[in-house]
Write a protein that holds these residues in place. Structure first.
Motif, short mmCIF file in Angstrom:
data_model
loop_
_atom_site.label_atom_id
_atom_site.label_comp_id
_atom_site.label_asym_id
_atom_site.label_seq_id
_atom_site.Cartn_x
_atom_site.Cartn_y
_atom_site.Cartn_z
N LYS A 197 0.83 -1.21 0.00
CA LYS A 197 0.00 0.00 0.00
C LYS A 197 0.87 1.26 0.00
O LYS A 197 0.53 2.25 -0.66
CB LYS A 197 -0.92 -0.02 1.22
N LEU A 198 1.99 1.21 0.72
CA LEU A 198 2.89 2.36 0.80
C LEU A 198 3.84 2.45 -0.40
O LEU A 198 4.59 3.42 -0.52
CB LEU A 198 3.70 2.30 2.09
N GLY A 199 3.84 1.40 -1.23
CA GLY A 199 4.75 1.40 -2.38
C GLY A 199 6.18 1.01 -2.01
O GLY A 199 7.12 1.32 -2.74
N LEU A 200 6.35 0.34 -0.87
CA LEU A 200 7.68 -0.13 -0.46
C LEU A 200 7.96 -1.46 -1.15
O LEU A 200 7.13 -2.37 -1.08
CB LEU A 200 7.75 -0.32 1.06
N GLY A 201 9.09 -1.58 -1.80
CA GLY A 201 9.44 -2.82 -2.48
C GLY A 201 9.60 -3.97 -1.50
O GLY A 201 9.94 -3.76 -0.33
N ARG A 202 9.35 -5.17 -1.98
CA ARG A 202 9.49 -6.35 -1.13
C ARG A 202 10.89 -6.48 -0.56
O ARG A 202 11.08 -7.00 0.53
CB ARG A 202 9.14 -7.61 -1.91
N ASP A 203 11.87 -6.03 -1.32
CA ASP A 203 13.26 -6.14 -0.89
C ASP A 203 13.80 -4.82 -0.31
O ASP A 203 15.00 -4.59 -0.30
CB ASP A 203 14.14 -6.61 -2.04
N HIS A 204 12.90 -3.97 0.20
CA HIS A 204 13.32 -2.68 0.76
C HIS A 204 14.37 -2.93 1.84
O HIS A 204 14.17 -3.75 2.74
CB HIS A 204 12.12 -1.92 1.33
N HIS A 205 15.47 -2.22 1.73
CA HIS A 205 16.60 -2.47 2.64
C HIS A 205 16.32 -2.12 4.10
O HIS A 205 17.07 -2.53 4.98
CB HIS A 205 17.85 -1.74 2.13
N LEU A 206 15.25 -1.42 4.37
CA LEU A 206 14.93 -1.06 5.76
C LEU A 206 13.79 -1.89 6.35
O LEU A 206 13.34 -1.60 7.46
CB LEU A 206 14.58 0.43 5.85
N VAL A 207 13.33 -2.90 5.62
CA VAL A 207 12.25 -3.76 6.12
C VAL A 207 12.70 -5.21 6.01
O VAL A 207 13.04 -5.70 4.93
CB VAL A 207 10.94 -3.56 5.32
N HIS A 208 12.70 -5.90 7.14
CA HIS A 208 13.11 -7.31 7.20
C HIS A 208 12.10 -8.08 8.04
O HIS A 208 11.43 -7.51 8.90
CB HIS A 208 14.51 -7.43 7.81
N VAL A 209 11.99 -9.38 7.79
CA VAL A 209 11.08 -10.26 8.52
C VAL A 209 11.90 -11.40 9.10
O VAL A 209 12.78 -11.93 8.42
CB VAL A 209 9.97 -10.81 7.59
N ALA A 210 11.61 -11.81 10.34
CA ALA A 210 12.41 -12.85 10.97
C ALA A 210 11.56 -13.77 11.84
O ALA A 210 10.55 -13.34 12.41
CB ALA A 210 13.52 -12.23 11.82
N GLN A 211 11.99 -15.01 11.91
CA GLN A 211 11.41 -16.01 12.81
C GLN A 211 12.54 -16.85 13.39
O GLN A 211 13.67 -16.84 12.89
CB GLN A 211 10.44 -16.94 12.06
N ILE A 212 12.22 -17.61 14.42
CA ILE A 212 13.17 -18.52 15.03
C ILE A 212 13.30 -19.75 14.14
O ILE A 212 12.31 -20.28 13.64
CB ILE A 212 12.70 -18.95 16.44
N LEU A 213 14.52 -20.21 13.93
CA LEU A 213 14.76 -21.42 13.14
C LEU A 213 13.99 -22.59 13.74
O LEU A 213 14.07 -22.84 14.94
CB LEU A 213 16.25 -21.75 13.11
N GLY A 214 13.19 -23.25 12.91
CA GLY A 214 12.38 -24.37 13.36
C GLY A 214 10.94 -23.96 13.65
O GLY A 214 10.10 -24.82 13.92
N MET A 215 10.65 -22.68 13.62
CA MET A 215 9.29 -22.18 13.85
C MET A 215 8.88 -21.35 12.64
O MET A 215 9.60 -20.46 12.22
CB MET A 215 9.23 -21.35 15.12
N ALA A 216 7.73 -21.66 12.08
CA ALA A 216 7.19 -20.94 10.92
C ALA A 216 8.16 -20.95 9.75
O ALA A 216 8.27 -19.98 9.02
CB ALA A 216 6.79 -19.52 11.30
N ASP A 217 8.86 -22.07 9.57
CA ASP A 217 9.83 -22.17 8.48
C ASP A 217 9.16 -22.04 7.11
O ASP A 217 9.73 -21.44 6.20
CB ASP A 217 10.62 -23.47 8.56
N GLY A 218 7.95 -22.56 6.97
CA GLY A 218 7.24 -22.44 5.70
C GLY A 218 6.91 -20.99 5.39
O GLY A 218 6.97 -20.56 4.23
N LEU A 219 6.57 -20.22 6.41
CA LEU A 219 6.28 -18.80 6.24
C LEU A 219 7.53 -18.06 5.77
O LEU A 219 7.49 -17.29 4.81
CB LEU A 219 5.76 -18.21 7.56
#
Length: 162
Positions: free
Chosen positions: A72-94
């Motif tokens: 909606k904001l027009g931020l690219g999926r690979d925007h260098h200031l936006v990252h997503v993280a999970q713990i290894l072994g949890m939500a690995d498919g996500l």
């Protein structure tokens, strides 16, 4: 005396609660809503050029809200200031799906003494009980990825499989 009565009736805990509300939300839904609101504000800040955000959650809905807001904001999926993280072994498919879609993804890899990590990990599992159902639904995705990577490795190493 009046002063003695005032001092005797003074309850520091009650006074603290009166002036400083608890930072702990009353329900999981309220916690999720507060988290999602904070991520939304930070994404607005990214758009304005004065913030960065690591969306560190296993909650699929929270991730979807964040990625929708990015679009909606027009931020690219690979925007260098936006990252997503999970713990290894949890939500690995996500994490895998996000990475395949071009988002910046990370996995927290736990290390250290088992007896130091285990209580922390149990708390994360307890907080994310809803992940157990998600893990079952992601099993097919994960097996497909294992099969694909195994096939690619065989093709690369042997030159026979293409």
């Amino acid at each position: 005396s009046r002063r003695t009565k005032a001092v005797e009736s003074f309850d520091p805990a009650a006074m603290y609660e009166r002036f400083f509300p608890s930072p702990v939300h009353g329900s999981k839904e309220a916690t999720d809503a507060a988290y999602d609101g904070a991520v939304s504000v930070l994404l607005d800040g990214v758009k304005e050029g004065n913030a960065a955000v690591l969306v560190a959650t296993h909650n699929r809905m929270s991730v979807e809200l964040a990625t929708d807001k990015m679009a909606k904001l027009g931020l690219g999926r690979d925007h260098h200031l936006v990252h997503v993280a999970q713990i290894l072994g949890m939500a690995d498919g996500l994490t895998l799906a996000l990475a395949k879609s071009g988002y910046n993804t990370h996995k927290l890899v736990l290390f250290g003494d088992f007896f130091e990590i285990f209580p922390w990990m149990l708390r994360r599992l307890d907080e994310n009980k809803d992940l157990m159902g998600a893990m079952a639904s992601e099993r097919g995705i994960l097996w497909s990825e294992v099969w694909k990577r195994g096939h690619e490795t065989l093709a690369k190493d042997s030159g026979v499989y293409k």
